[in-house]
Write an enzyme that holds these catalytic residues in place. Structure first.
Site, PDB file in Angstrom:
ATOM      1  N   GLY A 124     -44.556 -19.261  -1.196  1.00 12.81           N
ATOM      2  CA  GLY A 124     -44.995 -20.273  -2.143  1.00 12.81           C
ATOM      3  C   GLY A 124     -46.334 -19.988  -2.783  1.00 12.81           C
ATOM      4  O   GLY A 124     -47.378 -20.125  -2.131  1.00 12.81           O
ATOM      5  N   LEU A 125     -46.318 -19.609  -4.048  1.00 15.36           N
ATOM      6  CA  LEU A 125     -47.535 -19.441  -4.850  1.00 15.36           C
ATOM      7  C   LEU A 125     -47.506 -20.374  -6.052  1.00 15.36           C
ATOM      8  O   LEU A 125     -48.479 -21.075  -6.339  1.00 15.36           O
ATOM      9  CB  LEU A 125     -47.674 -17.987  -5.305  1.00 15.36           C
ATOM     10  CG  LEU A 125     -48.866 -17.662  -6.212  1.00 15.36           C
ATOM     11  CD1 LEU A 125     -50.173 -17.855  -5.459  1.00 15.36           C
ATOM     12  CD2 LEU A 125     -48.765 -16.233  -6.758  1.00 15.36           C
ATOM     13  N   ASN A 129     -47.896 -26.801 -12.583  1.00 15.80           N
ATOM     14  CA  ASN A 129     -48.797 -26.551 -13.711  1.00 15.80           C
ATOM     15  C   ASN A 129     -49.536 -25.224 -13.609  1.00 15.80           C
ATOM     16  O   ASN A 129     -50.438 -24.956 -14.395  1.00 15.80           O
ATOM     17  CB  ASN A 129     -49.817 -27.695 -13.824  1.00 15.80           C
ATOM     18  CG  ASN A 129     -49.153 -29.013 -14.154  1.00 15.80           C
ATOM     19  OD1 ASN A 129     -48.361 -29.099 -15.083  1.00 15.80           O
ATOM     20  ND2 ASN A 129     -49.451 -30.045 -13.372  1.00 15.80           N
ATOM     21  N   SER A 132     -48.522 -18.455 -14.184  1.00 22.49           N
ATOM     22  CA  SER A 132     -49.358 -17.259 -14.224  1.00 22.49           C
ATOM     23  C   SER A 132     -50.804 -17.575 -13.862  1.00 22.49           C
ATOM     24  O   SER A 132     -51.535 -16.702 -13.384  1.00 22.49           O
ATOM     25  CB  SER A 132     -49.305 -16.638 -15.631  1.00 22.49           C
ATOM     26  OG  SER A 132     -47.979 -16.322 -15.986  1.00 22.49           O
ATOM     27  N   ILE A 337     -20.070  -5.408 -26.527  1.00 18.66           N
ATOM     28  CA  ILE A 337     -19.003  -4.411 -26.425  1.00 18.66           C
ATOM     29  C   ILE A 337     -17.697  -5.059 -25.959  1.00 18.66           C
ATOM     30  O   ILE A 337     -16.611  -4.714 -26.430  1.00 18.66           O
ATOM     31  CB  ILE A 337     -19.433  -3.264 -25.476  1.00 18.66           C
ATOM     32  CG1 ILE A 337     -20.533  -2.429 -26.151  1.00 18.66           C
ATOM     33  CG2 ILE A 337     -18.240  -2.383 -25.095  1.00 18.66           C
ATOM     34  CD1 ILE A 337     -21.210  -1.428 -25.243  1.00 18.66           C
ATOM     35  N   GLU A 363     -41.966 -13.273 -10.748  1.00 19.43           N
ATOM     36  CA  GLU A 363     -42.989 -12.362 -10.220  1.00 19.43           C
ATOM     37  C   GLU A 363     -43.857 -11.771 -11.332  1.00 19.43           C
ATOM     38  O   GLU A 363     -44.241 -10.598 -11.298  1.00 19.43           O
ATOM     39  CB  GLU A 363     -42.362 -11.271  -9.354  1.00 19.43           C
ATOM     40  CG  GLU A 363     -41.614 -11.867  -8.161  1.00 19.43           C
ATOM     41  CD  GLU A 363     -41.531 -10.944  -6.976  1.00 19.43           C
ATOM     42  OE1 GLU A 363     -42.422 -10.104  -6.808  1.00 19.43           O
ATOM     43  OE2 GLU A 363     -40.578 -11.081  -6.206  1.00 19.43           O
ATOM     44  N   SER A 366     -43.003 -10.698 -18.535  1.00 18.07           N
ATOM     45  CA  SER A 366     -43.231  -9.425 -19.230  1.00 18.07           C
ATOM     46  C   SER A 366     -44.613  -9.400 -19.873  1.00 18.07           C
ATOM     47  O   SER A 366     -45.280  -8.350 -19.909  1.00 18.07           O
ATOM     48  CB  SER A 366     -42.145  -9.203 -20.294  1.00 18.07           C
ATOM     49  OG  SER A 366     -40.892  -8.955 -19.693  1.00 18.07           O
ATOM     50  N   GLU A 367     -45.043 -10.553 -20.366  1.00 21.18           N
ATOM     51  CA  GLU A 367     -46.371 -10.626 -20.989  1.00 21.18           C
ATOM     52  C   GLU A 367     -47.481 -10.369 -19.961  1.00 21.18           C
ATOM     53  O   GLU A 367     -48.472  -9.688 -20.257  1.00 21.18           O
ATOM     54  CB  GLU A 367     -46.555 -11.990 -21.649  1.00 21.18           C
ATOM     55  CG  GLU A 367     -45.703 -12.214 -22.893  1.00 21.18           C
ATOM     56  CD  GLU A 367     -44.230 -12.481 -22.589  1.00 21.18           C
ATOM     57  OE1 GLU A 367     -43.400 -12.348 -23.499  1.00 21.18           O
ATOM     58  OE2 GLU A 367     -43.911 -12.828 -21.429  1.00 21.18           O
TER      59      GLU A 367
END
Length: 379
Positions: A124-125, A129, A132, A337, A363, A366-367
């Site tokens: 848990g991180l 709110n 990142s 395809i 985790e 991309s930014e």
């Protein structure tokens, strides 16, 4: 670097394929529709040594390297990306954090149960709110005698409801202070620790994502990993390895989508010939094949550095960023395809399409990976 799979990797891949055909493939769509987290599969994975891949044998694990670990996560992800995500989160986050920063007593207490999947792990991180921006977390722990009292909520937590034990990073100092956060291990059943809302997700539906709520949750000092104030720094180091996990997860999705599209392009006939014969299709597959090799090289480069105890922040971010974007792109091209059939649940590519997007978010988006890479290349 040796680019050939070693014997362990080949045996692991064959074992997972055989297991998956019997135990996962027949139920994949049912679990996805119901958003069911198939705990029994992970118990069986524990018996096969897949839930403690990096854990030394002394603690009940398999004692393998990141090379074998990439094979485990990618092969499981080809079968079902959600299950692959849960395997990755259990191994690299909860178990990995304790392995990397726990003392001997803590390792002896928790790793054997995690490595065998007797217990499922959570980490848990993230908070409602603070995605990142982890430095502004609101969940706190205050010292009370020889105990710590935790209050707050974590969300987007893999196994937040079903996990038996969680590593939780909470604020013990000032807001925004990177040395004001501390990591604790909290066992399910501890008074004041409960599950909250389970998320209803677009993809990765066989991997459980839920809130963890702490209300005056008391834990002993012996539950602290490392020292007070080291939690954020620990978390960043754990995420260096975790990004290799997501790169491996992305590889599995990308390879699964590519293989499905390649096979279909030879089976599907239009204008009296396989659609692979048309340049518009064959060039898509050529691009996918080339980018897949690039993603593999980046991922195994990061693994090589990790195996040798070298800094891996830049390389793991590059691998995670590139491989995850490939997974999304490949899944999109695979649906194209397949045409109309790709938009149905009769074929696996629609699931790859839905599941792949999480890889560019979890985790570190991309930014954020670009931010990490850009800072690293200036050093």
């Amino acid at each position: 670097m040796d680019f050939e799979l070693n014997e362990n990797q080949r045996l692991i891949a064959d074992m997972i394929k055989d297991f998956g055909e019997r135990e996962i493939a027949p139920f994949r769509n049912e679990w996805d529709d119901k958003q069911e987290f198939p705990v029994h599969i992970f118990k069986k994975f524990g018996e096969l040594g897949l839930m403690g891949v990096l854990v030394p044998q002394a603690y009940g694990g398999s004692g393998f390297t990141y090379d074998e670990y990439i094979t485990v996560v990618s092969e499981v992800a080809k079968l079902d990306p959600g299950i692959g995500l849960s395997v990755a989160a259990h191994n690299s986050l909860c178990t990995g954090h304790i392995l990397q920063f726990g003392n001997e007593e803590q390792k002896q207490r928790w790793l054997p149960k995690l490595a065998t999947a007797e217990w499922i792990g959570a980490w848990g991180l993230t908070e409602p709110n603070t995605g990142s921006d982890a430095g502004n977390m609101k969940t706190t722990a205050r010292k009370d005698g020889n105990e710590w009292v935790i209050n707050g909520t974590k969300n987007w937590i893999t196994h937040g409801k079903s996990g038996d034990v969680a590593v939780v990073i909470v604020r013990t100092g000032e807001v925004g202070d990177s040395h004001g956060m501390t990591a604790f291990v909290v066992e399910r059943g501890t008074p004041g620790f409960k599950a909250g809302k389970k998320e209803d997700k677009l993809g990765m539906r066989t991997s459980e994502t839920a809130e963890m709520i702490f209300e005056d949750c008391r834990i002993p000092e012996t539950s602290m990993l490392g020292k007070e104030g080291e939690g954020f720094v620990q978390a960043m180091k754990v995420l260096d390895g975790g990004r290799i996990s997501i790169a491996a997860l992305s590889l599995g999705i990308a390879e699964g989508a590519f293989e499905a599209a390649l096979a279909y392009s030879q089976e599907r006939h239009q204008f009296n010939q396989p659609i692979f014969n048309f340049q518009g299709i064959s060039f898509k597959l050529a691009d996918m094949a080339t980018k897949l090799e690039c993603a593999k090289l980046l991922t195994y480069q990061a693994a090589h550095l990790k195996n040798n105890g070298k800094p891996v922040t830049k390389e793991s971010a590059m691998a995670k960023y590139y491989a995850s974007e490939c997974a999304v792109s490949f899944a999109n091209e695979a649906v194209q395809i397949f045409g109309g059939y790709g938009y149905t649940k009769d074929y696996p590519v629609e699931k790859y399409y839905r599941d792949s997007k999480l890889c560019t978010i979890g985790e570190g988006t991309s930014e954020i990976q670009k931010l990490v890479i850009s800072r690293q290349i200036l050093r």
